[in-house]
Design a protein around this motif. Structure first.
Motif, PDB file in Angstrom:
ATOM      1  N   SER A  67       0.229  -0.750  -3.940  1.00 57.94           N
ATOM      2  CA  SER A  67       0.424  -2.008  -3.223  1.00 57.94           C
ATOM      3  C   SER A  67       1.857  -2.454  -3.464  1.00 57.94           C
ATOM      4  N   GLY A  89       3.910  -6.276   1.936  1.00 56.71           N
ATOM      5  CA  GLY A  89       2.540  -6.757   2.038  1.00 56.71           C
ATOM      6  C   GLY A  89       1.487  -5.683   2.222  1.00 56.71           C
ATOM      7  N   ARG A  90       1.832  -4.409   2.142  1.00 55.63           N
ATOM      8  CA  ARG A  90       0.850  -3.343   2.341  1.00 55.63           C
ATOM      9  C   ARG A  90       0.072  -3.093   1.053  1.00 55.63           C
ATOM     10  N   ARG A  91      -1.211  -2.737   1.215  1.00 52.81           N
ATOM     11  CA  ARG A  91      -2.096  -2.471   0.084  1.00 52.81           C
ATOM     12  C   ARG A  91      -2.764  -1.115   0.262  1.00 52.81           C
ATOM     13  N   ARG A  92      -3.150  -0.531  -0.866  1.00 52.50           N
ATOM     14  CA  ARG A  92      -3.881   0.737  -0.892  1.00 52.50           C
ATOM     15  C   ARG A  92      -3.179   1.831  -0.084  1.00 52.50           C
ATOM     16  N   GLN A  93      -1.881   1.937  -0.292  1.00 54.72           N
ATOM     17  CA  GLN A  93      -1.099   2.977   0.362  1.00 54.72           C
ATOM     18  C   GLN A  93      -1.055   4.222  -0.528  1.00 54.72           C
ATOM     19  N   TYR A 133      -3.382   0.471 -14.593  1.00 47.07           N
ATOM     20  CA  TYR A 133      -2.408  -0.209 -13.740  1.00 47.07           C
ATOM     21  C   TYR A 133      -0.991   0.062 -14.242  1.00 47.07           C
ATOM     22  N   VAL A 169       6.099  -3.108  -6.895  1.00 46.44           N
ATOM     23  CA  VAL A 169       5.172  -2.035  -6.536  1.00 46.44           C
ATOM     24  C   VAL A 169       4.144  -1.890  -7.654  1.00 46.44           C
ATOM     25  N   GLU A 170       2.875  -1.857  -7.283  1.00 40.08           N
ATOM     26  CA  GLU A 170       1.801  -1.684  -8.253  1.00 40.08           C
ATOM     27  C   GLU A 170       1.010  -0.424  -7.918  1.00 40.08           C
ATOM     28  N   THR A 172      -3.461   4.690  -5.769  1.00 38.07           N
ATOM     29  CA  THR A 172      -3.072   3.930  -4.583  1.00 38.07           C
ATOM     30  C   THR A 172      -2.005   2.918  -4.962  1.00 38.07           C
ATOM     31  N   LEU A 194       5.132  -5.509  -2.477  1.00 45.36           N
ATOM     32  CA  LEU A 194       5.511  -6.822  -1.982  1.00 45.36           C
ATOM     33  C   LEU A 194       7.021  -6.949  -2.119  1.00 45.36           C
ATOM     34  N   SER A 228       2.989  -1.237 -12.880  1.00 42.24           N
ATOM     35  CA  SER A 228       3.779  -2.001 -11.906  1.00 42.24           C
ATOM     36  C   SER A 228       5.255  -1.879 -12.261  1.00 42.24           C
TER      37      SER A 228
END
Length: 501
Positions: free
Chosen positions: A270, A211-215, A108, A43-44, A268, A272, A110
């Protein structure tokens, strides 16, 4: 003499070995078998804001170990910023700071989270009830909504469900619609719960989808039945319980992101999902190493590789003890087969067998000639050692010249042990004859092969390396075998004529 102290020691070793192994498996989820996979979420979080040229301080709430998830590693990227990790009763937070910044900024964070089978509820301090005040006519609407839900409930959890359902579109009354025109749904529900005497707070969670981004984070309501037990509620559907794919990000009731010296801030996420071997996940948990969780994983990789081989020696010793005491196989040297088995692990079994037979055979021929020189023992053994080195060198060069690179691995054989083996067999040949040489030599080779098969088993290599308590169990078994005074299996053939009569 009483054998009670002996059996007490054996029992203690067994209990300690089994106990520490179970602790590592249950608490740290170290798998029993090699090759098991673990799901890991990466998670980032990206913090965006605009700095206005003043000193900047940014605080971001961070997740912690929780039900179903364990933190493996954390990383940040913040060029020019100072970074500190803070922890208090409300949870963990990352704090970035810089003396001066201007323009668009990005920070950032992660984290790698391992999905675990641990479903124990994390202990969270119960929040105090907040004093709630309303302006007219919202006070009357709030009182009527609480009274209606209270009449259809029996405890804090059922009251929360009924209260949330009263704000659904299907059951929404005039009082609920009036309150929603002035307040956001989740903070409103928390205020109503506090007014009714129910301890609750708003928390933030991240729904994990590969695979979701900008959540963004979603709001949930944490309701406490007492000082220890709590439950999570979806403020939109009234569903009780934490979904499997929900990662609680902030549970202390504070803002997820606080920025001083900047505007237009947001965070936000992202994410994986990937799988990795369970052993690799265990190696990432070095921060959890304690006395009960003592492991080789805290050592550098080079030392880990060395210990992975050393920890196999007790397995070979157990095989030797079993074959010599219970079966009655004779070997040339007590634990020489264990060292030969270690060499087989490096050379592979076919190459090791061929190399061992060639070296011993040629060495015996040369040792037979040395016996005519009437040398003293030390000089004779030294000459045999030099001979063994010469034989290994010649075989290595010849195998390389003909393209058999596997022959190069015979250099892993313990040369001193081979020299003493040749010396013993030569003396045995002179005193007992070739038959006894074949019996002891063959017994040594059979024992070495069986020890190799046990030591090279992937499951045994995994168990001995990851569960050090197994060494105590092996010691207990060897002590029990050492206490055996009965007949060996190969000795029973002497009684065969008796049974025939």
């Amino acid at each position: 003499m009483s054998r009670l102290p002996f059996y007490l020691i054996v029992g203690l070793l067994m209990a300690l070995g089994i106990g520490t192994s179970l602790h590592r498996h249950i608490q740290m989820e170290v798998p029993w078998t090699p090759g098991e996979q673990r799901q890991v979420w990466e998670v980032e979080a990206i913090v965006d804001f605009t700095a206005v040229g003043d000193p900047v301080r940014v605080e971001l709430a961070l997740p912690s170990h929780q039900r179903g998830y364990r933190i493996l590693t954390e990383n940040t990227a913040s060029p020019g910023y100072g970074l500190s990790f803070l922890q208090d009763e409300t949870g963990r937070r990352a704090q970035w700071s810089i003396r001066r910044a201007t323009g668009s900024q990005q920070l950032y964070y992660s984290v790698r989270m391992q999905v675990t089978d641990d479903r124990r509820q994390r202990q969270i301090a119960r929040p105090a009830l907040r004093e709630v005040s309303w302006e007219r006519p919202y006070d009357t609407a709030a009182a009527q909504v609480i009274e209606r839900a209270w009449a259809r409930s029996a405890d804090p959890y059922t009251f929360t469900r009924e209260l949330i359902r009263d704000f659904d579109a299907e059951r929404q009354g005039e009082n609920a619609r009036l309150l929603l025109t002035q307040f956001d749904r989740t903070p409103l529900l928390v205020r109503l719960l506090n007014q009714a005497g129910v301890h609750a707070r708003e928390v933030s969670g991240l729904v994990l989808e590969d695979g979701r981004r900008r959540q963004t984070l979603t709001s949930w309501i944490m309701v406490f039945a007492d000082e220890e037990n709590w439950a999570l509620f979806n403020p939109r559907t009234a569903d009780q319980g934490q979904p499997e794919n929900l990662l609680l990000w902030e549970t202390g009731g504070r803002a997820v992101l606080e920025v001083q010296g900047g505007t237009n801030s947001r965070v936000t996420f992202s994410m994986l999902s990937r799988s990795q071997p369970a052993a690799a996940a265990v190696r990432s948990q070095l921060v959890d190493d304690t006395l009960l969780n003592f492991s080789i994983h805290s050592l550098p990789l080079e030392e880990q590789a060395l210990f992975q081989t050393i920890l196999l020696i007790p397995i070979g010793a157990l095989v030797v003890v079993f074959l010599r005491i219970l079966v009655g196989i004779k070997t040339s040297g007590t634990f020489m087969p264990v060292l030969i088995a270690l060499a087989f692990i490096q050379t592979t079994l076919p190459t090791g067998l061929i190399g061992f037979l060639l070296i011993v055979s040629v060495g015996l021929v040369i040792r037979n000639y040395l016996s005519y020189l009437n040398l003293l023992l030390v000089a004779r053994v030294s000459a045999v050692i030099i001979t063994v080195i010469a034989i290994i060198s010649i075989f290595s060069v010849l195998s390389y010249r003909v393209g058999l690179n596997a022959g190069l691995t015979i250099t892993f054989f313990p040369m001193i042990i081979l020299a003493w083996t040749i010396e013993r067999m030569s003396i045995l040949w002179e005193e007992e004859g070739p038959k006894e040489v074949l019996i002891q030599g063959g017994g040594s080779l059979i024992t070495a092969v069986l020890a190799y098969l046990a030591m090279n088993n992937p499951w045994i290599r995994h168990i001995t390396f990851n569960f050090l308590g197994v060494q105590l169990i092996i010691m207990a078994l060897i002590l029990l075998l050492g206490n055996y005074t009965g007949y060996r299996l190969l000795e029973l053939r002497r009684f065969k004529p008796v049974t025939e009569d």
